[in-house]
Design a protein around this motif. Structure first.
Motif, PDB file in Angstrom:
ATOM      1  N   SER A 135     -23.984 -39.542  28.541  1.00 31.49           N
ATOM      2  CA  SER A 135     -25.327 -39.846  29.382  1.00 31.49           C
ATOM      3  C   SER A 135     -25.921 -40.969  28.938  1.00 31.49           C
ATOM      4  O   SER A 135     -26.695 -41.569  29.966  1.00 31.49           O
ATOM      5  CB  SER A 135     -26.442 -38.605  29.135  1.00 31.49           C
ATOM      6  OG  SER A 135     -26.722 -38.641  27.708  1.00 31.49           O
ATOM      7  N   LYS A 136     -25.668 -41.540  27.816  1.00 35.31           N
ATOM      8  CA  LYS A 136     -26.226 -42.645  27.374  1.00 35.31           C
ATOM      9  C   LYS A 136     -25.598 -43.973  27.617  1.00 35.31           C
ATOM     10  O   LYS A 136     -25.876 -45.064  28.263  1.00 35.31           O
ATOM     11  CB  LYS A 136     -26.454 -42.590  26.049  1.00 35.31           C
ATOM     12  CG  LYS A 136     -27.609 -41.758  25.396  1.00 35.31           C
ATOM     13  CD  LYS A 136     -27.795 -41.884  23.916  1.00 35.31           C
ATOM     14  CE  LYS A 136     -28.773 -40.779  23.614  1.00 35.31           C
ATOM     15  NZ  LYS A 136     -29.119 -40.745  21.874  1.00 35.31           N
ATOM     16  N   THR A 137     -23.971 -43.960  27.439  1.00 31.14           N
ATOM     17  CA  THR A 137     -23.257 -44.888  27.663  1.00 31.14           C
ATOM     18  C   THR A 137     -22.652 -45.124  29.172  1.00 31.14           C
ATOM     19  O   THR A 137     -22.310 -46.208  29.508  1.00 31.14           O
ATOM     20  CB  THR A 137     -21.971 -44.914  26.584  1.00 31.14           C
ATOM     21  OG1 THR A 137     -21.264 -43.742  27.112  1.00 31.14           O
ATOM     22  CG2 THR A 137     -22.535 -44.623  25.345  1.00 31.14           C
ATOM     23  N   GLY A 138     -22.693 -44.020  29.671  1.00 33.00           N
ATOM     24  CA  GLY A 138     -22.103 -44.157  31.111  1.00 33.00           C
ATOM     25  C   GLY A 138     -20.620 -44.183  31.070  1.00 33.00           C
ATOM     26  O   GLY A 138     -19.997 -44.248  32.083  1.00 33.00           O
ATOM     27  N   VAL A 140     -18.273 -31.235  21.592  1.00 29.86           N
ATOM     28  CA  VAL A 140     -18.594 -31.511  23.054  1.00 29.86           C
ATOM     29  C   VAL A 140     -19.821 -31.805  23.412  1.00 29.86           C
ATOM     30  O   VAL A 140     -20.250 -32.776  24.330  1.00 29.86           O
ATOM     31  CB  VAL A 140     -17.950 -30.081  23.942  1.00 29.86           C
ATOM     32  CG1 VAL A 140     -18.398 -30.220  25.330  1.00 29.86           C
ATOM     33  CG2 VAL A 140     -16.591 -29.626  23.666  1.00 29.86           C
ATOM     34  N   GLU A 141     -20.749 -31.197  22.860  1.00 30.12           N
ATOM     35  CA  GLU A 141     -22.245 -31.471  22.911  1.00 30.12           C
ATOM     36  C   GLU A 141     -22.467 -32.878  22.692  1.00 30.12           C
ATOM     37  O   GLU A 141     -23.169 -33.620  23.535  1.00 30.12           O
ATOM     38  CB  GLU A 141     -23.228 -30.300  22.347  1.00 30.12           C
ATOM     39  CG  GLU A 141     -24.608 -30.597  22.760  1.00 30.12           C
ATOM     40  CD  GLU A 141     -25.603 -29.599  22.146  1.00 30.12           C
ATOM     41  OE1 GLU A 141     -26.193 -29.999  21.039  1.00 30.12           O
ATOM     42  OE2 GLU A 141     -25.533 -28.495  22.686  1.00 30.12           O
ATOM     43  N   ARG A 142     -21.974 -33.280  21.617  1.00 24.31           N
ATOM     44  CA  ARG A 142     -22.411 -34.799  21.143  1.00 24.31           C
ATOM     45  C   ARG A 142     -21.487 -35.532  22.218  1.00 24.31           C
ATOM     46  O   ARG A 142     -22.174 -36.791  22.345  1.00 24.31           O
ATOM     47  CB  ARG A 142     -21.636 -35.000  19.897  1.00 24.31           C
ATOM     48  CG  ARG A 142     -22.615 -34.381  18.747  1.00 24.31           C
ATOM     49  CD  ARG A 142     -22.116 -34.987  17.515  1.00 24.31           C
ATOM     50  NE  ARG A 142     -20.677 -34.530  16.840  1.00 24.31           N
ATOM     51  CZ  ARG A 142     -20.322 -33.447  16.437  1.00 24.31           C
ATOM     52  NH1 ARG A 142     -21.484 -32.676  15.957  1.00 24.31           N
ATOM     53  NH2 ARG A 142     -19.210 -33.095  16.241  1.00 24.31           N
ATOM     54  N   ARG A 143     -20.446 -35.368  22.739  1.00 21.29           N
ATOM     55  CA  ARG A 143     -19.985 -36.319  23.711  1.00 21.29           C
ATOM     56  C   ARG A 143     -20.813 -36.096  25.070  1.00 21.29           C
ATOM     57  O   ARG A 143     -20.753 -37.242  25.715  1.00 21.29           O
ATOM     58  CB  ARG A 143     -18.295 -35.653  24.219  1.00 21.29           C
ATOM     59  CG  ARG A 143     -17.670 -35.929  22.850  1.00 21.29           C
ATOM     60  CD  ARG A 143     -16.255 -35.380  23.185  1.00 21.29           C
ATOM     61  NE  ARG A 143     -15.336 -35.556  22.135  1.00 21.29           N
ATOM     62  CZ  ARG A 143     -14.254 -36.489  21.979  1.00 21.29           C
ATOM     63  NH1 ARG A 143     -14.498 -37.762  22.899  1.00 21.29           N
ATOM     64  NH2 ARG A 143     -13.684 -36.876  20.944  1.00 21.29           N
ATOM     65  N   ASP A 194     -27.834 -32.226  32.181  1.00 25.19           N
ATOM     66  CA  ASP A 194     -28.752 -33.044  32.554  1.00 25.19           C
ATOM     67  C   ASP A 194     -28.630 -34.337  31.510  1.00 25.19           C
ATOM     68  O   ASP A 194     -27.739 -34.001  30.391  1.00 25.19           O
ATOM     69  CB  ASP A 194     -30.317 -32.735  32.445  1.00 25.19           C
ATOM     70  CG  ASP A 194     -30.834 -32.192  31.295  1.00 25.19           C
ATOM     71  OD1 ASP A 194     -30.212 -32.285  30.300  1.00 25.19           O
ATOM     72  OD2 ASP A 194     -31.700 -31.450  31.310  1.00 25.19           O
ATOM     73  N   CYS A 195     -29.483 -35.359  31.552  1.00 25.29           N
ATOM     74  CA  CYS A 195     -29.179 -36.231  30.307  1.00 25.29           C
ATOM     75  C   CYS A 195     -29.655 -35.987  28.865  1.00 25.29           C
ATOM     76  O   CYS A 195     -29.436 -36.669  27.956  1.00 25.29           O
ATOM     77  CB  CYS A 195     -29.766 -37.579  30.835  1.00 25.29           C
ATOM     78  SG  CYS A 195     -29.321 -38.321  32.367  1.00 25.29           S
ATOM     79  N   GLY A 250     -26.636 -46.542  40.839  1.00 26.36           N
ATOM     80  CA  GLY A 250     -25.545 -46.686  39.791  1.00 26.36           C
ATOM     81  C   GLY A 250     -26.273 -45.954  38.290  1.00 26.36           C
ATOM     82  O   GLY A 250     -25.566 -46.093  37.510  1.00 26.36           O
ATOM     83  N   ARG A 251     -26.990 -45.495  38.406  1.00 28.16           N
ATOM     84  CA  ARG A 251     -27.949 -44.748  37.518  1.00 28.16           C
ATOM     85  C   ARG A 251     -27.270 -43.479  37.119  1.00 28.16           C
ATOM     86  O   ARG A 251     -27.081 -42.809  37.806  1.00 28.16           O
ATOM     87  CB  ARG A 251     -29.521 -44.751  37.441  1.00 28.16           C
ATOM     88  CG  ARG A 251     -30.139 -46.110  37.546  1.00 28.16           C
ATOM     89  CD  ARG A 251     -31.809 -45.954  37.955  1.00 28.16           C
ATOM     90  NE  ARG A 251     -31.967 -45.190  39.328  1.00 28.16           N
ATOM     91  CZ  ARG A 251     -32.977 -45.029  39.718  1.00 28.16           C
ATOM     92  NH1 ARG A 251     -34.278 -45.350  38.818  1.00 28.16           N
ATOM     93  NH2 ARG A 251     -33.322 -44.341  40.737  1.00 28.16           N
ATOM     94  N   VAL A 252     -27.159 -43.136  35.728  1.00 28.48           N
ATOM     95  CA  VAL A 252     -26.667 -41.993  35.376  1.00 28.48           C
ATOM     96  C   VAL A 252     -27.676 -40.878  35.536  1.00 28.48           C
ATOM     97  O   VAL A 252     -28.699 -40.903  34.752  1.00 28.48           O
ATOM     98  CB  VAL A 252     -26.120 -42.080  33.879  1.00 28.48           C
ATOM     99  CG1 VAL A 252     -25.678 -40.687  33.394  1.00 28.48           C
ATOM    100  CG2 VAL A 252     -25.101 -43.018  33.769  1.00 28.48           C
ATOM    101  N   ARG A 253     -27.681 -39.740  36.143  1.00 35.62           N
ATOM    102  CA  ARG A 253     -28.529 -38.788  36.653  1.00 35.62           C
ATOM    103  C   ARG A 253     -28.456 -37.617  35.992  1.00 35.62           C
ATOM    104  O   ARG A 253     -29.099 -36.663  35.820  1.00 35.62           O
ATOM    105  CB  ARG A 253     -28.716 -38.780  37.950  1.00 35.62           C
ATOM    106  CG  ARG A 253     -29.168 -40.034  38.722  1.00 35.62           C
ATOM    107  CD  ARG A 253     -30.379 -40.844  38.139  1.00 35.62           C
ATOM    108  NE  ARG A 253     -31.699 -39.972  38.227  1.00 35.62           N
ATOM    109  CZ  ARG A 253     -32.425 -40.108  39.295  1.00 35.62           C
ATOM    110  NH1 ARG A 253     -32.274 -40.957  40.307  1.00 35.62           N
ATOM    111  NH2 ARG A 253     -33.589 -39.234  39.393  1.00 35.62           N
TER     112      ARG A 253
END
Length: 787
Positions: A176-179, A168-171, A128-129, A211-214
């Motif tokens: 999730s924020k930048t898309g 990897v977690e930071r990515r 998830d985000c 188009g929203r990142v879910r």
């Protein structure tokens, strides 16, 4: 097929459409097998109207084996037929025909997508985000060793700690924020793996219809095989660029060791046959190896390893000995009986392997052009769980083959350079030249190992009349050819100096020699090194404290006065030798006693770090420094301007002038009168007596003076001057105004003259003629001993 009961077509194709999702009642037959009831679903499924099928045999609707239905157009349908037997009120048998969904029917899109996610061999996960795990496929759970319910709702680093997983977690959070999707490569070991694997990880956003990142998707693929291939190719590429950068044998061996460790092995040693490091080829006999280079990924206990340059002889049971004997490269485990037997006989290697936990080795011969030059030993320790494998053996053979060529090139260069250096040193003066007119000190520094021995040279040539010839030169190129060219020039200069030519005439004759010895323009051979060479020739006369100089394209010398001030001698440059264009000019300068003249080649002051003017200034400053001796001053100059080997040779010759005292010199002006010969003999006898010379010297000198003065009066013109110079030898000089030189010949019995010069040549060490601007000087030297 027709519907009259003919045989059905066995090559009909199944229905392309989809079958029923549930069972459907198709028909009912009577006891005779004739259709008595036909449902609406049957009409839609098989294409028959009730009027067409009621009363016809059931066999017309089925395949030959009765398992599937046949459509009205003859196609076999992917629908199973189920026949259920019934009894009516009169106990007559009937059949209920039902169509069932096929077990192999095409699944829905959602089912296929689910199957693809679950059955994919890649690691797939959905987060998830906030970076919490939502779902993962079976491959993920299998590689990680956690069931799905234990990781759902946790962050990646909650169940996979470590720096790579933190990245990897930071990515994931960033995507999730930048898309924007991201990719990275990891080399990690997962919990259920015995060793680290190479992974390429793709992280991408999952968007809804707006188009929203879910959520964020993660796909990781194990590309260890491709990674290993890429690393091996990179290793070979690095070997091609890093091995063989120098032409030094030991440096080349170390380049190989630095390439191999730590990316391919934990330890490597390069042992070469002792003669190879000296540039020679191995000869039959005991194999004495010298440690040329080594490298280790860990610190080595001193007692468990050879130091570089140490020698050792491997025991016959050693794989190194088998490689030296011409055997192939070996891949062995340290638990092999042969290896255990070797280690039992080789305590040093046994201590090394035991202290660092070595478990796998490769031993390979260094073979170039069919000749074994040495061996290579590679080890892997416990820190590298993967032992060497056959692919590693192939890579090792390729690497060692590359290194062997480079090592052999370096060996050949060392051999050639040794010959050139020996040749050159044999042609240079050995130690300071002892001369009454000058104090000398010299240095020759060959070029760095990559460039090879050059053709820089110098010489100090004793000349009659207590004079001394000084020469320094620079031959084009390096190697044996340059040394040979230097030898030719040095011999030519000594020959020309022996006939007592002034500096400009000597260089002119030297230029003619070089020009005429050069190859024709259309020759394919390389231009000889003496063409384009430079040379400076000087003659110092202690009687007049003067120095005459001329140069052929060579750097001008530096004069250091007794007070420490320096100057670059203003001397016309002249063209290099062999060009035959401009004439050479002589410059004469006064050198008071204690003055210092520095002759050198351009390698002393030229450098990539500074321009020529800065180099000359630094040289002048170094020459002006006080020093206890000329030898010490040579060291000071070289340490200041040439602290490290450069790409060019260096020749340095320092000369400190000494004047000739008046008590060692006597001269008389004589008239052109035959009667003066007796007076000249009397003057000479008185001077020799004052100098305390033996009677033999007096007798010989009287004869020489009589002959030379008589010839000057008889055949030459005035003015006539007689001079005696007493140093290590006694020199008698008679100067006149004629340029005609006497020639030594053997007189016949009937000749009245022609015996005088023969007598002079027999009684003295040497004699000769020196031409001047106003005439000539005939001189003769003899060894003297004080009374």
């Amino acid at each position: 097929m027709d519907h009259s009961g003919g045989s059905p077509d066995r090559h009909t194709h199944p229905l392309d459409g989809t079958g029923p999702d549930a069972s459907v009642t198709v028909a009912v037959t009577d006891s005779r097998g004739l259709v008595t009831y036909w449902s609406r679903e049957a009409q839609d499924l098989l294409g028959y109207a009730p009027a067409e099928i009621i009363g016809t045999p059931l066999a017309h609707l089925l395949s030959l084996d009765g398992s599937t239905f046949r459509h009205r157009d003859g196609r076999l349908l992917d629908i199973r037929a189920h026949l259920a037997h019934l009894l009516d009120a009169q106990q007559e048998q009937a059949v209920l025909v039902t169509a069932l969904p096929s077990e192999t029917r095409t699944p829905t899109d959602s089912t296929l997508k689910q199957w693809m996610f679950e059955q994919q061999s890649q690691i797939l996960g959905i987060y998830d985000c906030d970076g919490r795990a939502l779902s993962a496929n079976a491959a993920t759970m299998r590689r990680m060793g956690f069931p799905d319910h234990e990781v759902r709702g946790q962050r990646l680093t909650d169940f996979l700690p470590g720096t790579p997983f933190e990245e990897v977690e930071r990515r994931i959070l960033r995507v999730s924020k930048t898309g924007k999707p991201e990719s990275t490569e990891l080399f990690v070991r997962l919990p259920e793996e015995t060793r680290a694997h190479a992974w390429v990880v793709d992280i991408f956003p999952l968007r809804d219809a707006d188009g929203r990142v879910r959520a964020v998707g993660l796909a990781a693929e194990d590309y260890s095989a491709q990674y290993s291939t890429r690393e091996r190719l990179a290793l070979m590429s690095e070997a091609r660029t890093r091995i063989g950068m120098t032409l030094d044998v030991a440096a080349t061996a170390q380049e190989f060791a630095d390439v191999v460790v730590p990316r391919f092995a934990d330890f490597v040693s390069v042992d070469l046959l002792d003669v190879v490091l000296r540039g020679a080829l191995p000869a039959p006999g005991p194999a004495v190896l010298r440690r040329a280079a080594q490298s280790c990924s860990r610190s080595l206990p001193h007692a468990a390893v050879l130091d570089c340059d140490d020698v050792h002889t491997p025991p016959p049971s050693s794989p190194l000995a088998r490689c030296l004997a011409g055997g192939p490269a070996e891949l062995r485990d340290l638990t092999d009986p042969d290896i255990l037997r070797w280690l039992a006989e080789d305590p040093l290697h046994a201590a090394h392997a035991g202290s660092l936990g070595a478990h796998s080795l490769i031993a390979a011969p260094i073979r170039a052009h069919g000749v074994v030059l040495g061996t290579v030993l590679l080890l892997r320790y416990q820190t590298s769980p993967d032992p060497f494998d056959p692919d590693d053996l192939t890579i090792t053979e390729d690497l060692v083959s590359r290194a062997a060529v480079c090592l052999d090139n370096a060996r050949r260069f060392t051999h050639e350079r040794g010959i050139a250096l020996a040749l050159q040193r044999s042609l240079l003066p050995r130690g300071p030249t002892v001369h009454p007119a000058v104090e000398t000190a010299s240095r020759y520094v060959p070029a760095g190992s990559n460039a090879g021995t050059g053709g820089d040279w110098f010489d100090v040539i004793p000349l009659p009349g207590a004079r001394v010839g000084l020469v320094v030169g620079d031959v084009v190129g390096h190697g044996i050819g340059a040394s040979a060219a230097m030898g030719r020039l040095r011999t030519a200069v000594r020959t020309l100096a022996d006939i007592d030519l002034p500096p400009d005439e000597l260089l002119t004759h030297l230029d003619d020699i070089v020009t005429h010895s050069a190859a024709p323009p259309d020759a394919d051979d390389v231009i000889p090194g003496d063409v384009g060479a430079t040379c400076l020739y000087a003659v110092y006369n202690p009687v007049s404290s003067s120095c005459a100089l001329a140069r052929a394209g060579h750097p001008a010398p530096i004069l250091v006065h007794p007070d420490g001030t320096t100057q670059v001698v203003d001397l016309p440059a002249g063209p290099p030798l062999g060009l035959g264009s401009l004439p050479f000019e002589t410059t004469e300068l006064q050198m008071t006693e204690g003055s210092l003249l520095a002759l050198f080649t351009d390698g002393l002051y030229e450098s990539r770090d500074h321009d020529i003017d800065e180099g000359i200034l630094a040289l002048r400053q170094a020459l002006a420094r006080p020093a206890p001796s000329l030898e010490a001053l040579c060291d000071t100059v070289l340490n200041t301007l040439h602290p490290h080997p450069q790409a060019d040779d260096v020749a340095l010759l320092l000369i400190r002038a000494r004047g000739l005292g008046q008590d060692s010199l006597a001269s008389w002006n004589l008239p052109t009168d035959p009667a003066v010969v007796a007076e000249a003999r009397r003057h000479v006898c008185d001077r020799l007596a004052a100098w305390g010379l033996e009677d033999d010297a007096v007798f010989i000198t009287e004869l020489v003076v009589s002959e030379l003065v008589t010839n000057a009066i008889r055949y030459a013109t005035g003015p006539i001057r007689l001079r005696l110079i007493k140093e290590q030898t006694l020199t008698c000089e008679v100067s006149d105004g004629s340029s005609i030189s006497p020639h030594l010949r053997r007189a016949r019995l009937s000749d009245e003259g022609g015996r005088g010069l023969l007598l002079v040549a027999q009684l003295t060490e040497r004699w000769g003629t020196r031409y001047t601007r106003t005439g000539k000087t005939i001189w003769a030297e003899q060894l003297i001993h004080s009374a």
